[in-house]
Design a protein around this motif. Structure first.
Motif, short mmCIF file in Angstrom:
data_model
loop_
_atom_site.label_atom_id
_atom_site.label_comp_id
_atom_site.label_asym_id
_atom_site.label_seq_id
_atom_site.Cartn_x
_atom_site.Cartn_y
_atom_site.Cartn_z
N ALA A 50 1.16 -1.39 -11.92
CA ALA A 50 0.77 0.03 -11.92
C ALA A 50 1.55 0.82 -12.96
O ALA A 50 1.08 1.87 -13.41
CB ALA A 50 1.01 0.63 -10.53
N VAL A 65 2.64 1.30 -5.95
CA VAL A 65 1.59 1.48 -6.97
C VAL A 65 1.57 2.93 -7.45
O VAL A 65 1.49 3.21 -8.66
CB VAL A 65 0.20 1.06 -6.42
CG1 VAL A 65 -0.91 1.59 -7.31
CG2 VAL A 65 0.12 -0.46 -6.34
N ALA A 97 2.31 4.31 -11.22
CA ALA A 97 1.33 5.13 -11.92
C ALA A 97 1.93 6.48 -12.34
O ALA A 97 1.70 6.96 -13.46
CB ALA A 97 0.10 5.36 -11.04
#
Length: 437
Positions: A299, A350, A354
């Motif tokens: 991610a 994740v 991100a």
């Protein structure tokens, strides 16, 4: 016979091969594409080396030291080593080109990984800590390689170029943690401690990344970019073209870009460092840890291609706000997710990856926009020093916070810190508005 002269600002004579690139936009485009391909290949190897150390560094230190409060030290040392290497790699790149600076950093990181393996064999904590500092050079090079793709990119291509370099890291970065079990078993079979196994992969990966750049990153994109920018400035009678690679120097832009990257790095490093320890408390094994960290690192890099396009089209500041919002959600979810829930832990990590991705690419684009090629690599290296120190602080403090409170408190603290991105972006927009008046 052509006399070669050093390319410096204000000097009209150039290397014959440099003049060919200055005179030919088509050759510039071809070199831009070739540079991206070489950087992408090196990043695949570099990503594997980066992920190996992140995944088991804390666990190896915990095993050798026998205490959880020092589990954040490996990431802290790795990022401190990255800080020093970032400065040196930036200055080497400015003086000798990206090829020399990046290759030297990756090869040093490979030697550091070999040192970690030896330290585990002889159970030397001192050698482990010293080797992690050198291992950090590979991490610094892995990050600074993203700048190489921007040297010949236009203003509207810069974030996309960064993203293409970073998305390629995904292949190695995701594979690295998921090979933890395999490399651990291999290490055990040849008499090396299990947790040192991933560093065998790290050593090979960093050395290969360095050799790829050393052998194939020719002509050097930074040298060509600097020559083009200098030639354009010297030709005062010709209006600067829209696809120019030159940029005005903006100290405010550098400050904003650095602030965005530093904040996102601190939050990400703090939560990520202690997640393997938190999972161990709830009965998760090495394979489960590798899976969660693999998703996290994926991610961090996999969204890059889309992120770059968004940064170039939607704007740097809008994506910086998106970074803060995503990190906020990650911290809250990590704090309240049950420790035995793999799915929720994966979702939290994740989001953490991100959010870091959004912040790093938007901040990197701001730095490139704000610098001139003649000082760009040196400035980028200096900014990456702050980035590494931020990660070191996050990694070191995370262990102490968890030891004296809990993983939930750490995660919530990271969520609150991510909100600081909002005033940074607000200040940036005010500055831009004033400059346009």
């Amino acid at each position: 016979m052509i006399t070669e002269t050093v390319v410096t600002k204000g000097v009209k004579q150039q290397y014959a091969w440099l003049q060919d690139y200055i005179d030919s936009p088509e050759k510039q485009k071809q070199l831009y594409k070739r540079t991206l391909k070489i950087v992408i290949l090196s990043q695949i190897f570099g990503g594997a080396g980066l992920a190996a150390g992140i995944t088991v560094g804390a666990l190896l230190a915990q095993e050798m030291l026998g205490t959880e409060s020092a589990a954040g030290i490996p990431v802290a040392l790795l990022t401190l080593g990255s800080a020093g290497a970032a400065l040196l790699v930036g200055r080497l790149s400015q003086r000798f080109g990206r090829r020399a600076g990046l290759a030297a950093g990756f090869l040093t990181g490979g030697l550091g990984a070999i040192g970690v393996i030896i330290a585990a064999l002889i159970n030397s904590v001192f050698l482990l800590f010293a080797s992690l500092l050198f291992y950090g050079a590979g991490t610094a090079s892995n990050l600074q390689a993203r700048y190489a793709g921007t040297d010949l990119a236009t203003v509207k291509q810069r974030a996309t170029a960064v993203s293409m370099a970073m998305v390629s890291t995904t292949f190695g970065a995701v594979a690295g943690p998921n090979l933890v079990g395999v490399m651990g078993g291999f290490a055990d079979s040849i008499g090396i401690p299990t947790l040192a196994g991933p560093f065998i992969l790290g050593a090979a990966a960093f050395i290969l990344a360095g050799l790829v750049l050393l052998l194939f990153l020719r002509p050097d994109p930074l040298i060509v970019s600097t020559a083009i920018a200098n030639a354009q400035e010297e030709n005062s009678t010709v209006q600067e073209k829209p696809n120019s690679n030159s940029s005005p120097i903006s100290k405010r832009g550098i400050v904003v870009g650095a602030a965005v990257m530093v904040l996102t790095q601190f939050v990400m490093a703090a939560i990520m460092t202690m997640t393997p320890i938190h999972m161990g408390h709830h009965g998760h094994g090495l394979r489960e840890v590798g899976l969660v960290i693999g998703f996290h690192i994926g991610a961090m890099y996999f969204p890059s291609l889309v992120t770059g396009l968004l940064v170039d089209k939607v704007g740097r500041t809008a994506m910086a706000v998106a970074s803060g919002s995503t990190l906020l959600a990650s911290g809250i979810l990590a704090a309240f997710a049950p420790g035995d829930s793999m799915i929720l832990l994966i979702c939290a990590l994740v989001l953490l990856g991100a959010g870091w991705n959004f912040g790093l690419i938007s901040g990197t684009a701001l730095i490139v926009d704000a610098t001139h090629p003649s000082i760009r690599a040196k400035t980028q290296g200096s900014v990456d020093v702050l980035l590494a120190l931020s990660g070191a602080s996050g990694g070191a403090l995370s262990g102490m916070v968890v030891a004296h409170s809990s993983y939930a408190v750490l995660s919530l603290s990271g969520a609150i810190l991510s909100l600081l991105l909002i005033p940074v972006v607000a200040w940036s927009r005010k500055v831009q508005s004033r400059e346009l008046v």
